[in-house]
Design a protein around this motif. Structure first.
Motif, short mmCIF file in Angstrom:
data_model
loop_
_atom_site.label_atom_id
_atom_site.label_comp_id
_atom_site.label_asym_id
_atom_site.label_seq_id
_atom_site.Cartn_x
_atom_site.Cartn_y
_atom_site.Cartn_z
N UNK A 1 0.82 -1.22 0.00
CA UNK A 1 0.00 0.00 0.00
C UNK A 1 0.85 1.27 0.00
N UNK A 2 2.16 1.11 0.26
CA UNK A 2 3.05 2.26 0.22
C UNK A 2 3.61 2.69 1.55
N UNK A 3 3.08 2.18 2.68
CA UNK A 3 3.59 2.60 3.98
C UNK A 3 5.04 2.14 4.14
N UNK A 4 5.90 3.06 4.54
CA UNK A 4 7.31 2.74 4.75
C UNK A 4 7.52 2.20 6.16
N UNK A 5 8.53 1.37 6.30
CA UNK A 5 8.87 0.84 7.62
C UNK A 5 10.37 0.59 7.69
N UNK A 6 10.86 0.54 8.92
CA UNK A 6 12.23 0.14 9.20
C UNK A 6 12.18 -1.12 10.05
N UNK A 7 12.85 -2.17 9.58
CA UNK A 7 12.86 -3.43 10.31
C UNK A 7 14.27 -3.68 10.84
N UNK A 8 14.36 -3.92 12.14
CA UNK A 8 15.64 -4.20 12.80
C UNK A 8 15.60 -5.61 13.37
N UNK A 9 16.55 -6.44 12.97
CA UNK A 9 16.63 -7.82 13.44
C UNK A 9 17.91 -7.99 14.26
N UNK A 10 17.77 -8.61 15.41
CA UNK A 10 18.92 -8.97 16.24
C UNK A 10 19.03 -10.48 16.27
N UNK B 1 16.77 -13.51 17.56
CA UNK B 1 16.29 -13.13 18.88
C UNK B 1 15.08 -12.22 18.83
N UNK B 2 15.19 -11.09 18.14
CA UNK B 2 14.09 -10.14 18.09
C UNK B 2 13.96 -9.54 16.69
N UNK B 3 12.76 -9.05 16.42
CA UNK B 3 12.47 -8.39 15.15
C UNK B 3 11.58 -7.19 15.46
N UNK B 4 12.04 -6.00 15.15
CA UNK B 4 11.30 -4.78 15.46
C UNK B 4 10.93 -4.04 14.18
N UNK B 5 9.64 -3.77 14.01
CA UNK B 5 9.13 -3.04 12.86
C UNK B 5 8.66 -1.67 13.31
N UNK B 6 9.33 -0.63 12.85
CA UNK B 6 8.89 0.74 13.11
C UNK B 6 8.13 1.22 11.87
N UNK B 7 6.85 1.51 12.06
CA UNK B 7 5.95 1.84 10.95
C UNK B 7 5.88 3.35 10.80
N UNK B 8 6.35 3.85 9.67
CA UNK B 8 6.46 5.29 9.49
C UNK B 8 5.11 5.90 9.09
N UNK B 9 4.71 6.87 9.90
CA UNK B 9 3.44 7.55 9.66
C UNK B 9 2.23 6.85 10.26
N UNK B 10 2.44 5.75 10.96
CA UNK B 10 1.34 4.96 11.50
C UNK B 10 0.98 5.42 12.91
#
Length: 297
Positions: free
Chosen positions: A230-239, A247-256
């Motif tokens: 749909x076009x929403x940008x995100x940053x995904x950080x995996x450790x 171990x972990x997966x973090x999704x920061x949803x931009x504009x959400x």
């Protein structure tokens, strides 16, 4: 073929309304059983709704029943009634509901075990997830029952133990925890989603929740940028741990804002524009199973 609790092989899915109670209290819950269930051991996902939501509303918004039908797992939706909290919020901020074998954690763990008794559940593949107050409650379940669950999903929630009262709960939601959150003695694999424009639970809470779930030792960090269809940008950080176990997966949803990403607009607190949080959580969950012999995941 073994069929648990007298449940015959299904040709149509079942949405069962049940209740569980123990010394800590009782809660109703909705249980979705996919049509492919024939008594074989299947995964179980426990879904904790947010404030003002109901199990059915949460099921519709996350579309988790549809995915359970596709992939063949059970889904339980515990119900937080107004008699327990006037806005139907899980009481993640009360000390009595942050401890093993007490309060709401004891009820939810007991409910999980009851489902395991009534149906053939794979004990290595039991997961817990939630939105908002449900996300905070899921974090507490990961801290208090790491022997029961294999992984946790937190959407727009808070770290376990972020507050000890109603006033500190509102403070934590606005600015993050001012007290030290509970320490995870045995962190579970955790996937987390949080909008960077969340006006209900500040995004810093996502950072604190993922820090709480961080495994010990040196970790490899991988950061990627992406866009939902749909076009929403995100940053995904995996450790990832040195042995390759994620171990972990973090999704920061931009504009959400404060909403389940990629959910159905028919449900409440959903954002259809986001990446499909339900499908991504399931991908993450199904890649983690408990190894009973080594207590590793």
């Amino acid at each position: 073929m073994i069929v648990s609790a007298g449940i015959a092989p299904l040709r149509t899915p079942l949405a069962l309304e049940r209740r569980f109670g123990n010394l800590a209290g009782s809660r109703a819950y909705r249980l979705y059983v996919p049509s492919g269930y024939e008594g074989q051991p299947v995964p179980l996902v426990v879904m904790l709704h947010g404030s003002s939501q109901t199990p059915r509303d949460f099921a519709i918004g996350t579309r988790m029943d549809t995915m359970a039908e596709e992939q063949g797992f059970l889904v339980a939706y515990p119900d937080q009634p107004r008699s327990a909290n006037i806005v139907r919020s899980w009481n993640w901020f009360r000390p009595g509901d942050q401890q093993r074998d007490r309060g709401e954690p004891a009820i939810l763990a007991g409910m999980t075990r009851r489902i395991m008794q009534d149906f053939a559940v794979d004990p290595a593949r039991i997961y817990v997830s939630g939105l908002s107050s449900g996300g905070a409650a899921a974090a507490i379940m990961a801290l208090t029952y790491p022997d029961l669950y294999a992984a946790v999903g937190i959407h727009s929630g808070l770290a376990g133990g972020s507050a000890k009262s109603v006033s500190s709960a509102f403070s934590a939601m606005r600015r993050g925890a001012l007290i030290r959150p509970m320490r995870a003695t045995r962190p579970l694999p955790t996937i987390l989603f949080h909008g960077d424009r969340d006006r209900t639970v500040a995004p810093v809470n996502g950072d604190q929740a993922i820090a709480q779930a961080r495994p010990a030792g040196d970790l490899h960090a991988s950061i990627s940028l992406g866009h939902a269809e749909s076009g929403m940008a995100y940053t995904k950080t995996e450790l990832t741990a040195p042995d390759g176990n994620q171990g972990t997966e973090q999704w920061l949803l931009h504009g959400a804002d404060h909403a389940w990403a990629g959910g159905s607009q028919v449900g409440s607190y959903t954002d259809p524009k986001g990446p499909d949080a339900s499908r991504e959580m399931l991908r993450f969950f199904m890649s983690h199973a408990k190894d009973e012999g080594s207590n590793r995941y």
